[in-house]
Scaffold this motif. Structure first.
Motif, PDB file in Angstrom:
ATOM      1  N   GLY A  19       0.827  -1.198   0.000  1.00  0.00           N
ATOM      2  CA  GLY A  19       0.000   0.000   0.000  1.00  0.00           C
ATOM      3  C   GLY A  19       0.859   1.245   0.000  1.00  0.00           C
ATOM      4  O   GLY A  19       2.030   1.209   0.358  1.00  0.00           O
ATOM      5  N   VAL A  20       0.250   2.331  -0.395  1.00  0.00           N
ATOM      6  CA  VAL A  20       0.921   3.626  -0.338  1.00  0.00           C
ATOM      7  C   VAL A  20       0.904   4.093   1.109  1.00  0.00           C
ATOM      8  O   VAL A  20      -0.098   3.925   1.821  1.00  0.00           O
ATOM      9  CB  VAL A  20       0.225   4.651  -1.254  1.00  0.00           C
ATOM     10  CG1 VAL A  20       0.798   6.047  -1.069  1.00  0.00           C
ATOM     11  CG2 VAL A  20       0.343   4.229  -2.720  1.00  0.00           C
ATOM     12  N   ILE A  59       3.686  -3.805   3.618  1.00  0.00           N
ATOM     13  CA  ILE A  59       4.684  -2.767   3.375  1.00  0.00           C
ATOM     14  C   ILE A  59       3.976  -1.550   2.802  1.00  0.00           C
ATOM     15  O   ILE A  59       2.972  -1.670   2.103  1.00  0.00           O
ATOM     16  CB  ILE A  59       5.821  -3.225   2.434  1.00  0.00           C
ATOM     17  CG1 ILE A  59       5.298  -3.624   1.060  1.00  0.00           C
ATOM     18  CG2 ILE A  59       6.632  -4.341   3.066  1.00  0.00           C
ATOM     19  CD1 ILE A  59       6.386  -3.859   0.013  1.00  0.00           C
ATOM     20  N   PHE A  60       4.495  -0.398   3.147  1.00  0.00           N
ATOM     21  CA  PHE A  60       4.000   0.857   2.593  1.00  0.00           C
ATOM     22  C   PHE A  60       5.084   1.440   1.701  1.00  0.00           C
ATOM     23  O   PHE A  60       6.267   1.392   2.043  1.00  0.00           O
ATOM     24  CB  PHE A  60       3.651   1.851   3.698  1.00  0.00           C
ATOM     25  CG  PHE A  60       2.441   1.466   4.498  1.00  0.00           C
ATOM     26  CD1 PHE A  60       1.200   1.324   3.896  1.00  0.00           C
ATOM     27  CD2 PHE A  60       2.538   1.252   5.862  1.00  0.00           C
ATOM     28  CE1 PHE A  60       0.074   0.974   4.639  1.00  0.00           C
ATOM     29  CE2 PHE A  60       1.428   0.908   6.613  1.00  0.00           C
ATOM     30  CZ  PHE A  60       0.194   0.773   6.001  1.00  0.00           C
ATOM     31  N   ILE A  61       4.657   1.978   0.574  1.00  0.00           N
ATOM     32  CA  ILE A  61       5.594   2.566  -0.372  1.00  0.00           C
ATOM     33  C   ILE A  61       5.323   4.056  -0.518  1.00  0.00           C
ATOM     34  O   ILE A  61       4.256   4.544  -0.142  1.00  0.00           O
ATOM     35  CB  ILE A  61       5.509   1.874  -1.750  1.00  0.00           C
ATOM     36  CG1 ILE A  61       4.101   1.973  -2.345  1.00  0.00           C
ATOM     37  CG2 ILE A  61       5.958   0.418  -1.632  1.00  0.00           C
ATOM     38  CD1 ILE A  61       3.977   1.456  -3.773  1.00  0.00           C
ATOM     39  N   ASP A  62       6.304   4.755  -1.091  1.00  0.00           N
ATOM     40  CA  ASP A  62       6.102   6.173  -1.370  1.00  0.00           C
ATOM     41  C   ASP A  62       5.439   6.309  -2.742  1.00  0.00           C
ATOM     42  O   ASP A  62       5.002   5.325  -3.332  1.00  0.00           O
ATOM     43  CB  ASP A  62       7.421   6.947  -1.260  1.00  0.00           C
ATOM     44  CG  ASP A  62       8.481   6.472  -2.239  1.00  0.00           C
ATOM     45  OD1 ASP A  62       8.134   5.928  -3.315  1.00  0.00           O
ATOM     46  OD2 ASP A  62       9.672   6.655  -1.934  1.00  0.00           O
ATOM     47  N   LEU A  63       5.386   7.511  -3.259  1.00  0.00           N
ATOM     48  CA  LEU A  63       4.679   7.755  -4.516  1.00  0.00           C
ATOM     49  C   LEU A  63       5.561   7.600  -5.743  1.00  0.00           C
ATOM     50  O   LEU A  63       5.219   8.079  -6.814  1.00  0.00           O
ATOM     51  CB  LEU A  63       4.027   9.133  -4.485  1.00  0.00           C
ATOM     52  CG  LEU A  63       2.920   9.264  -3.449  1.00  0.00           C
ATOM     53  CD1 LEU A  63       2.381  10.680  -3.399  1.00  0.00           C
ATOM     54  CD2 LEU A  63       1.807   8.269  -3.727  1.00  0.00           C
ATOM     55  N   GLN A  69      11.846   0.024  -5.910  1.00  0.00           N
ATOM     56  CA  GLN A  69      13.002  -0.552  -5.213  1.00  0.00           C
ATOM     57  C   GLN A  69      12.553  -1.306  -3.962  1.00  0.00           C
ATOM     58  O   GLN A  69      13.020  -2.411  -3.690  1.00  0.00           O
ATOM     59  CB  GLN A  69      13.986   0.553  -4.852  1.00  0.00           C
ATOM     60  CG  GLN A  69      15.194   0.097  -4.093  1.00  0.00           C
ATOM     61  CD  GLN A  69      16.077   1.278  -3.698  1.00  0.00           C
ATOM     62  OE1 GLN A  69      15.884   2.406  -4.113  1.00  0.00           O
ATOM     63  NE2 GLN A  69      17.066   0.992  -2.877  1.00  0.00           N
ATOM     64  N   VAL A  70      11.641  -0.720  -3.207  1.00  0.00           N
ATOM     65  CA  VAL A  70      11.143  -1.352  -1.979  1.00  0.00           C
ATOM     66  C   VAL A  70      10.391  -2.644  -2.316  1.00  0.00           C
ATOM     67  O   VAL A  70      10.614  -3.685  -1.695  1.00  0.00           O
ATOM     68  CB  VAL A  70      10.245  -0.366  -1.193  1.00  0.00           C
ATOM     69  CG1 VAL A  70       9.491  -1.080  -0.069  1.00  0.00           C
ATOM     70  CG2 VAL A  70      11.080   0.780  -0.643  1.00  0.00           C
ATOM     71  N   GLU A  74      11.541  -6.597  -1.468  1.00  0.00           N
ATOM     72  CA  GLU A  74      10.700  -7.524  -0.704  1.00  0.00           C
ATOM     73  C   GLU A  74      10.435  -8.805  -1.497  1.00  0.00           C
ATOM     74  O   GLU A  74      10.497  -9.909  -0.957  1.00  0.00           O
ATOM     75  CB  GLU A  74       9.373  -6.855  -0.328  1.00  0.00           C
ATOM     76  CG  GLU A  74       8.544  -7.647   0.630  1.00  0.00           C
ATOM     77  CD  GLU A  74       9.216  -7.888   1.972  1.00  0.00           C
ATOM     78  OE1 GLU A  74       9.080  -9.021   2.491  1.00  0.00           O
ATOM     79  OE2 GLU A  74       9.858  -6.981   2.524  1.00  0.00           O
ATOM     80  N   LEU A  75      10.170  -8.668  -2.777  1.00  0.00           N
ATOM     81  CA  LEU A  75       9.861  -9.842  -3.602  1.00  0.00           C
ATOM     82  C   LEU A  75      11.097 -10.665  -3.921  1.00  0.00           C
ATOM     83  O   LEU A  75      10.993 -11.853  -4.228  1.00  0.00           O
ATOM     84  CB  LEU A  75       9.162  -9.411  -4.892  1.00  0.00           C
ATOM     85  CG  LEU A  75       7.788  -8.771  -4.701  1.00  0.00           C
ATOM     86  CD1 LEU A  75       7.234  -8.307  -6.040  1.00  0.00           C
ATOM     87  CD2 LEU A  75       6.832  -9.715  -3.998  1.00  0.00           C
ATOM     88  N   THR A  76      12.260 -10.057  -3.838  1.00  0.00           N
ATOM     89  CA  THR A  76      13.510 -10.784  -4.032  1.00  0.00           C
ATOM     90  C   THR A  76      13.888 -11.543  -2.759  1.00  0.00           C
ATOM     91  O   THR A  76      14.427 -12.644  -2.822  1.00  0.00           O
ATOM     92  CB  THR A  76      14.639  -9.813  -4.429  1.00  0.00           C
ATOM     93  OG1 THR A  76      14.261  -9.154  -5.634  1.00  0.00           O
ATOM     94  CG2 THR A  76      15.949 -10.524  -4.648  1.00  0.00           C
ATOM     95  N   ALA A  77      13.566 -10.963  -1.624  1.00  0.00           N
ATOM     96  CA  ALA A  77      13.933 -11.558  -0.336  1.00  0.00           C
ATOM     97  C   ALA A  77      13.066 -12.757   0.036  1.00  0.00           C
ATOM     98  O   ALA A  77      13.504 -13.632   0.778  1.00  0.00           O
ATOM     99  CB  ALA A  77      13.842 -10.506   0.765  1.00  0.00           C
TER     100      ALA A  77
END
Length: 132
Positions: A19-20, A59-63, A69-70, A74-77
């Motif tokens: 989510g944002v 997880i929250f992401i920016d705009l 990158q975030v 997460e999807l790589t980890a």
């Protein structure tokens, strides 16, 4: 037709909610929602999912500055069985291009994951249970 998946009964189904950051969302299109209600609702739904046996994380992401990158990190980890993309990313027309980039990133990094969409921070578990 009811969607169904076949998973091992011993392995926990992993869920990632993206989510944002609620402080960055224009909530004028979501009457009654505040950043605090969103944060509390998301945390509550993640807790419910974990309580009933899922392995859930939000997880929250920016705009857009570091959003991809975030999510990629997460999807790589970790491999996720289900990914929820929140309404704060999907619904506002101003977020359309970011939503498109994140959706394509998820598709590329987690092609095995079921995608689901909540309509409010408080119906994430329903969205997940429709698919896994």
């Amino acid at each position: 037709m009811q969607p169904s998946l076949r998973y091992s009964t011993t392995a926990k189904i992993s869920v990632l909610s993206i989510g944002v950051d609620p402080l960055l969302v224009d909530l004028s299109g979501f009457p009654g929602l505040t950043p605090e209600k969103i944060t509390t609702g998301v945390a509550s739904e993640i807790g419910k999912l974990n309580d009933v046996g899922y392995e859930a994380k939000a997880i929250f992401i920016d705009l857009g500055q570091t959003a991809e990158q975030v999510v990629r990190g997460e999807l790589t980890a970790k491999t996720y069985d289900c990914i929820v993309i929140g309404a704060g990313l999907r619904a506002p027309p101003a977020h359309f291009l970011l939503f498109e980039r994140i959706l394509n990133l998820v598709h590329a990094q987690a092609p095995q994951a079921k995608l689901c969409f909540n309509t409010l921070p408080t119906d994430t578990m329903q969205a997940v249970q429709r698919w896994v």
